[in-house]
Motif scaffolding. Sequence first.
Motif, short mmCIF file in Angstrom:
data_model
loop_
_atom_site.label_atom_id
_atom_site.label_comp_id
_atom_site.label_asym_id
_atom_site.label_seq_id
_atom_site.Cartn_x
_atom_site.Cartn_y
_atom_site.Cartn_z
N MET A 211 0.86 -1.19 0.00
CA MET A 211 0.00 0.00 0.00
C MET A 211 0.89 1.23 0.00
SD MET A 211 -2.65 1.38 2.93
CE MET A 211 -3.83 0.05 2.89
N ASP A 212 0.70 2.08 -1.00
CA ASP A 212 1.45 3.33 -1.08
C ASP A 212 0.64 4.42 -0.36
OD1 ASP A 212 3.32 5.21 -1.77
OD2 ASP A 212 2.91 5.19 -3.92
N HIS A 213 1.27 5.50 -0.01
CA HIS A 213 0.60 6.66 0.58
C HIS A 213 1.02 7.84 -0.28
CE1 HIS A 213 0.60 3.63 3.71
NE2 HIS A 213 -0.32 4.31 4.38
N LYS A 214 0.18 8.18 -1.27
CA LYS A 214 0.63 9.09 -2.33
C LYS A 214 0.54 10.56 -1.97
CE LYS A 214 0.61 6.52 -6.57
NZ LYS A 214 -0.19 5.34 -6.74
N ARG A 215 -0.44 10.92 -1.12
CA ARG A 215 -0.59 12.34 -0.80
C ARG A 215 0.49 12.77 0.18
NH1 ARG A 215 -5.26 14.77 -2.24
NH2 ARG A 215 -6.50 13.47 -3.61
N THR A 225 2.25 12.87 -4.55
CA THR A 225 3.72 12.82 -4.62
C THR A 225 4.11 11.53 -5.32
OG1 THR A 225 3.97 11.50 -2.62
CG2 THR A 225 3.78 13.88 -2.30
N GLY A 226 5.38 11.26 -5.40
CA GLY A 226 5.84 9.96 -5.90
C GLY A 226 5.52 8.83 -4.93
N GLY A 227 5.17 9.17 -3.69
CA GLY A 227 4.88 8.15 -2.66
C GLY A 227 5.62 8.51 -1.38
N LEU A 268 5.96 -6.04 -13.81
CA LEU A 268 4.76 -5.28 -14.17
C LEU A 268 4.04 -4.89 -12.88
CD1 LEU A 268 2.97 -4.16 -16.38
CD2 LEU A 268 2.02 -6.44 -16.74
N TYR A 269 3.78 -3.60 -12.78
CA TYR A 269 3.19 -3.03 -11.57
C TYR A 269 1.71 -2.80 -11.85
CZ TYR A 269 2.42 1.05 -8.37
OH TYR A 269 1.95 1.95 -7.46
N PHE A 270 0.87 -3.42 -11.05
CA PHE A 270 -0.57 -3.22 -11.19
C PHE A 270 -1.03 -2.28 -10.06
CE2 PHE A 270 0.38 -7.38 -12.97
CZ PHE A 270 -0.36 -7.41 -14.15
N ILE A 282 -6.15 0.87 -12.00
CA ILE A 282 -6.01 2.33 -12.02
C ILE A 282 -4.88 2.70 -12.97
CG2 ILE A 282 -5.16 4.28 -10.67
CD1 ILE A 282 -7.73 3.88 -9.65
N GLU A 283 -3.80 1.95 -12.89
CA GLU A 283 -2.66 2.22 -13.77
C GLU A 283 -1.76 1.00 -13.84
OE1 GLU A 283 0.44 4.82 -12.42
OE2 GLU A 283 0.36 4.09 -10.38
N TYR A 284 -1.05 0.91 -14.94
CA TYR A 284 0.05 -0.04 -15.05
C TYR A 284 1.35 0.75 -14.98
CZ TYR A 284 -3.12 -3.40 -17.46
OH TYR A 284 -4.12 -4.26 -17.83
N ASN A 285 2.37 0.20 -14.34
CA ASN A 285 3.72 0.73 -14.49
C ASN A 285 4.58 -0.40 -15.03
OD1 ASN A 285 3.15 3.32 -13.53
ND2 ASN A 285 3.35 2.65 -11.42
N CYS A 286 5.59 -0.02 -15.83
CA CYS A 286 6.38 -1.05 -16.53
C CYS A 286 7.62 -1.42 -15.72
CB CYS A 286 6.76 -0.54 -17.90
SG CYS A 286 7.87 0.88 -17.89
N ARG A 287 7.55 -1.25 -14.39
CA ARG A 287 8.76 -1.29 -13.55
C ARG A 287 8.37 -1.51 -12.10
NH1 ARG A 287 7.49 3.12 -10.80
NH2 ARG A 287 6.04 4.48 -11.89
N PHE A 288 9.36 -1.71 -11.26
CA PHE A 288 9.14 -1.76 -9.82
C PHE A 288 8.63 -0.38 -9.35
CE2 PHE A 288 12.29 -5.18 -10.10
CZ PHE A 288 11.85 -6.07 -9.13
N GLY A 289 7.77 -0.37 -8.34
CA GLY A 289 7.29 0.89 -7.78
C GLY A 289 8.29 1.46 -6.79
N ASP A 290 8.20 2.75 -6.58
CA ASP A 290 9.06 3.44 -5.62
C ASP A 290 8.16 4.31 -4.76
OD1 ASP A 290 10.94 4.97 -4.28
OD2 ASP A 290 12.22 5.22 -6.03
N PRO A 291 7.91 4.03 -3.49
CA PRO A 291 8.67 3.19 -2.57
C PRO A 291 8.07 1.79 -2.28
CG PRO A 291 7.35 4.72 -1.30
CD PRO A 291 6.98 4.92 -2.75
N GLU A 292 7.31 1.20 -3.21
CA GLU A 292 6.83 -0.16 -2.97
C GLU A 292 7.98 -1.16 -2.87
OE1 GLU A 292 5.42 1.94 -5.03
OE2 GLU A 292 3.24 1.74 -5.02
N THR A 293 8.96 -1.00 -3.75
CA THR A 293 10.10 -1.93 -3.78
C THR A 293 10.81 -2.01 -2.43
OG1 THR A 293 10.38 -1.25 -6.06
CG2 THR A 293 12.21 -2.45 -5.09
N1 GLY Z 1 4.79 4.54 -5.91
C1 GLY Z 1 4.16 4.69 -7.16
C2 GLY Z 1 5.00 4.44 -8.32
O1 GLY Z 1 6.10 3.92 -8.24
O2 GLY Z 1 4.57 4.76 -9.42
#
Ligand code: GLY
Length: 427
Positions: A211-215, A225-227, A268-270, A282-293
């Motif tokens: 779970m990210d916290h984006k705000r 924010t980026g997270g 692949l980031y779902f 909501i979105e796909y990302n083609c990479r590891f998430g930051d700061p999910e990783t």
């Molecule tokens: N934390 C969201 C992202 O990496 O896009």
Amino acid sequence: MKILVVGGGGREHAIIKALKHNPDVTGIVALPGNAGIAADAECVPIKATDIDGIVDYVKNHPVDFAVVAPDDPLALGCVDRLHELGVKCFGPDAKAARIEASKVFAKDLMEKYGIPTAVYEAFDNADKALDYVRTCPIPVVVKADGLALGKGVTICFTREEAAAAVKAAMLDGAFGASGSRVVIEEYLEGPEVSVLAFTDGHVVKPMVSSMDHKRVGDGDVGPNTGGMGTIAPNPCYTAEVAGRCMKEIFLPTIAAMNAEGCPFKGCLYFGLMITKDGPKVIEYNCRFGDPETQVVLPLLKSDLLTIMMAVEDEILADAPVEFSDGAACCVMLASGGYPGKYEKGKTIDMGNAEAMAEIFHSGTGRNGEGQLVTAGGRVLGVCCTAGDLKTAIEMAYRAADQVKWDGMIYRKDIGKRALGILEKEHD
Ligand code: GLY
Ligand code: AMP
């Protein structure tokens, strides 16, 4: 083995630390890395977006395997160029990276293959987009088509806000070329879950959910924010939801990319919303998430390099991808003013934090005296793992409280909502 990692943030720091667990790894070079990564890898000041520079570097300094972590170099074809040199890589080629680099591509893919997502319309004409927001259901979400550092999305609760968001993106160029096309989509409600998944184009092996916290502000207020912090696992991602996601989203996405002639290999980031009608993308990302990783990889029990090489060789089915049963929390420490304007070059006092937590550096550098200083909006990720989430959160905050610099900000409620959900379950 000599490994190249393209990128220089907290995500790359977490990847590098995980890669180092493999005893066959004799050296890691990071392009460009940062002051914290320098303790774990050789850093060479070549920008992640300087694809020619990266290719030249590799020609002169051969590597056995490359990991391309950020979205921009992936979208710019860094993996394609390294493959031309005969270098094995982890990461999608440019064609597959469009799943993140173009929201229109991703939305059209989901519509064509029946993958659940918010209802949408795409526009490359501002007048038509403005006409649409005069009558569409409200709230509505306006998204710039291209990469916009997580800032190209505006959630609009009134028609005036929607019209202003369309104008900002399409007429005022607020997101540069990224905003010349926009997607306008239905507002979805429900808890959000991030799932990173390894795939070699044949099988998909999801990692522990997060779970990210984006705000920027406590209680999810203020700009995106980026997270600002993450926890794993995400309590909203139940076994039932996971089963539905695999059947309705993950496998259909892999099949859709294959059918479109752009098989996806990499992480692949779902980005998922668990709505009352079921999980939606909501979105796909083609990479590891930051700061999910930063919370996912510390829980990985299997060897990261083995998995990454299996993805490249398309034998992921044979590679174990196992996670520990524990939990993790990462608190991001950021520069005052972020995600708007902020100052750099503030001296960082780490206190005893490094003995209390894993610190992943996002934006750090050294000043003339060799002191550690801030060099970005998001500066440090303070991460702890424990048997349960409550302990992981407490440990991460105890360590975060040790760190000081002039103007440092961080959210005080990372994981609070997740803990609330867990406590309700136990009532
Ligand atoms: N934390 C969201 C992202 O990496 O896009
Ligand atoms: P994105 O860059 O697409 O991940 O969007 C950033 C954030 O905006 C997401 O993490 C969500 O919190 C929010 N968001 C994006 N699309 C929607 C939507 N259709 N409905 C509600 N919230 C959304």
